[in-house]
Design an enzyme around this catalytic site. Structure first.
Site, PDB file in Angstrom:
ATOM      1  N   ASN A  14       0.948  -1.178  -0.018  1.00  0.00           N
ATOM      2  CA  ASN A  14       0.082   0.005   0.006  1.00  0.00           C
ATOM      3  C   ASN A  14       0.900   1.370  -0.091  1.00  0.00           C
ATOM      4  O   ASN A  14       0.497   2.371  -0.847  1.00  0.00           O
ATOM      5  CB  ASN A  14      -0.903  -0.130   1.215  1.00  0.00           C
ATOM      6  N   LEU A  85       1.271  -1.649  13.083  1.00  0.00           N
ATOM      7  CA  LEU A  85       0.707  -2.426  13.984  1.00  0.00           C
ATOM      8  C   LEU A  85       0.691  -1.671  15.446  1.00  0.00           C
ATOM      9  O   LEU A  85       0.180  -2.301  16.467  1.00  0.00           O
ATOM     10  CB  LEU A  85       1.526  -3.774  14.106  1.00  0.00           C
ATOM     11  N   ILE A  88      -2.202   4.029  17.751  1.00  0.00           N
ATOM     12  CA  ILE A  88      -1.914   5.569  17.576  1.00  0.00           C
ATOM     13  C   ILE A  88      -2.475   6.152  18.865  1.00  0.00           C
ATOM     14  O   ILE A  88      -3.634   6.085  19.509  1.00  0.00           O
ATOM     15  CB  ILE A  88      -2.670   6.225  16.508  1.00  0.00           C
ATOM     16  N   HIS A 104      -8.287  -0.905   6.585  1.00  0.00           N
ATOM     17  CA  HIS A 104      -8.595  -2.046   7.052  1.00  0.00           C
ATOM     18  C   HIS A 104      -9.244  -3.141   6.233  1.00  0.00           C
ATOM     19  O   HIS A 104      -9.890  -2.918   5.385  1.00  0.00           O
ATOM     20  CB  HIS A 104      -9.570  -2.143   8.188  1.00  0.00           C
ATOM     21  N   ASP A 145      -9.340   0.073  14.874  1.00  0.00           N
ATOM     22  CA  ASP A 145     -10.520   0.195  13.850  1.00  0.00           C
ATOM     23  C   ASP A 145     -11.901   0.708  14.022  1.00  0.00           C
ATOM     24  O   ASP A 145     -12.846  -0.001  13.353  1.00  0.00           O
ATOM     25  CB  ASP A 145     -10.455  -1.400  13.426  1.00  0.00           C
ATOM     26  N   GLU A 174      -7.221  -2.690  -2.261  1.00  0.00           N
ATOM     27  CA  GLU A 174      -6.506  -1.713  -1.324  1.00  0.00           C
ATOM     28  C   GLU A 174      -5.609  -0.732  -2.240  1.00  0.00           C
ATOM     29  O   GLU A 174      -5.564   0.385  -2.406  1.00  0.00           O
ATOM     30  CB  GLU A 174      -5.554  -2.456  -0.590  1.00  0.00           C
TER      31      GLU A 174
HETATM   32  C1  GRF Z   1      -3.276  -4.245   4.300  1.00  0.00           C
HETATM   33  O1  GRF Z   1      -4.007  -5.426   4.405  1.00  0.00           O
HETATM   34  C2  GRF Z   1      -3.952  -3.056   5.137  1.00  0.00           C
HETATM   35  O2  GRF Z   1      -5.329  -3.281   4.932  1.00  0.00           O
HETATM   36  C3  GRF Z   1      -3.780  -3.480   6.693  1.00  0.00           C
HETATM   37  O3  GRF Z   1      -2.396  -3.945   6.593  1.00  0.00           O
HETATM   38  C4  GRF Z   1      -1.898  -4.321   5.465  1.00  0.00           C
HETATM   39  C5  GRF Z   1      -0.669  -3.796   4.888  1.00  0.00           C
HETATM   40  O4  GRF Z   1      -0.354  -4.520   3.693  1.00  0.00           O
HETATM   41  N1  GRF Z   1      -3.969  -2.568   7.451  1.00  0.00           N
HETATM   42  P1  GRF Z   1       0.985  -3.880   2.831  1.00  0.00           P
HETATM   43  O5  GRF Z   1       2.088  -3.947   4.030  1.00  0.00           O
HETATM   44  O6  GRF Z   1       0.626  -2.607   2.589  1.00  0.00           O
HETATM   45  O7  GRF Z   1       1.274  -4.914   1.849  1.00  0.00           O
END
Ligand code: GRF
Length: 188
Positions: A14, A85, A88, A104, A145, A174
């Protein structure tokens, strides 16, 4: 120019899609990647794209005045969580009101909360025989979330769906939507 900081702890697909989306923009720039994992793939991806990386140790560091001052010195306007992870802390949320968002990999409010990340989410969705899953982009509050929802889109769960296949479908959603939603929010 609006300056984004991406907070991420994992693979960084992402983060990379967002960095690439804004590479040629004159109004939005990914200025910083913050990670709590020095050996995460996202750190390499940021470096490859010449984005400054800041490593943090824990949640305490995120709410320290030094860190909030650092973001302010970097002129950060907006924070995007992409697989980050650590929770915040309130002080950081107060410093960036309605300016921190998360993605999410499920249709919130279902399948969210502590421990609901990565494959755990898809495993639970399949186990419960859901007909669909999807992605949710939301503002961040002090609970995992739970902030106000900005955007959701779904995909069907096929017969015999596996965790891996569902994860791929969700990741494709995403990568298609996150940067576009960020762009819309920042153009407001
Ligand atoms: C994604 O699935 C996002 O929805 C979640 O963490 C994951 C991150 O994936 N919050 P990446 O590190 O961007 O590949």
């Amino acid at each position: 120019m609006k300056r984004i900081a991406i907070f991420a702890s994992g693979t960084g697909t992402n983060a990379e899609a967002i960095i690439k989306h804004f590479k040629k923009s004159d109004i939005i720039k990914v200025a910083l990647v913050v990670s709590n994992k020095a050996d995460a793939e996202v750190v390499l991806k940021a470096e490859t794209n010449n984005i400054k990386v800041e490593l943090v140790k824990d949640k305490n560091q995120l709410e320290a005045t030094e860190f909030i001052d650092f973001l302010s010195n970097e002129k950060i306007d907006f924070i995007v969580l992409a697989g980050f992870l650590l929770l915040i802390p309130a002080k950081l949320i107060e410093a960036f009101p309605n300016k921190i968002i998360n993605i999410h990999p499920a249709l919130l409010p279902k399948y969210g909360g502590k421990g609901m990340y990565g494959k755990h989410v898809h495993e639970a969705v399949i186990k419960n025989r859901e007909a669909e899953s999807g992605i949710t982009i939301h503002y961040v509050n002090e609970h995992f979330d739970e902030g106000e929802i900005i955007f959701k889109t779904s995909c069907a769960i096929d017969k015999g769906e596996t965790i891996e296949l569902l994860q791929k479908k969700i990741n494709a959603l995403e990568l298609e939507h996150y940067a576009k939603v960020i762009e819309k929010l920042l153009q407001k």
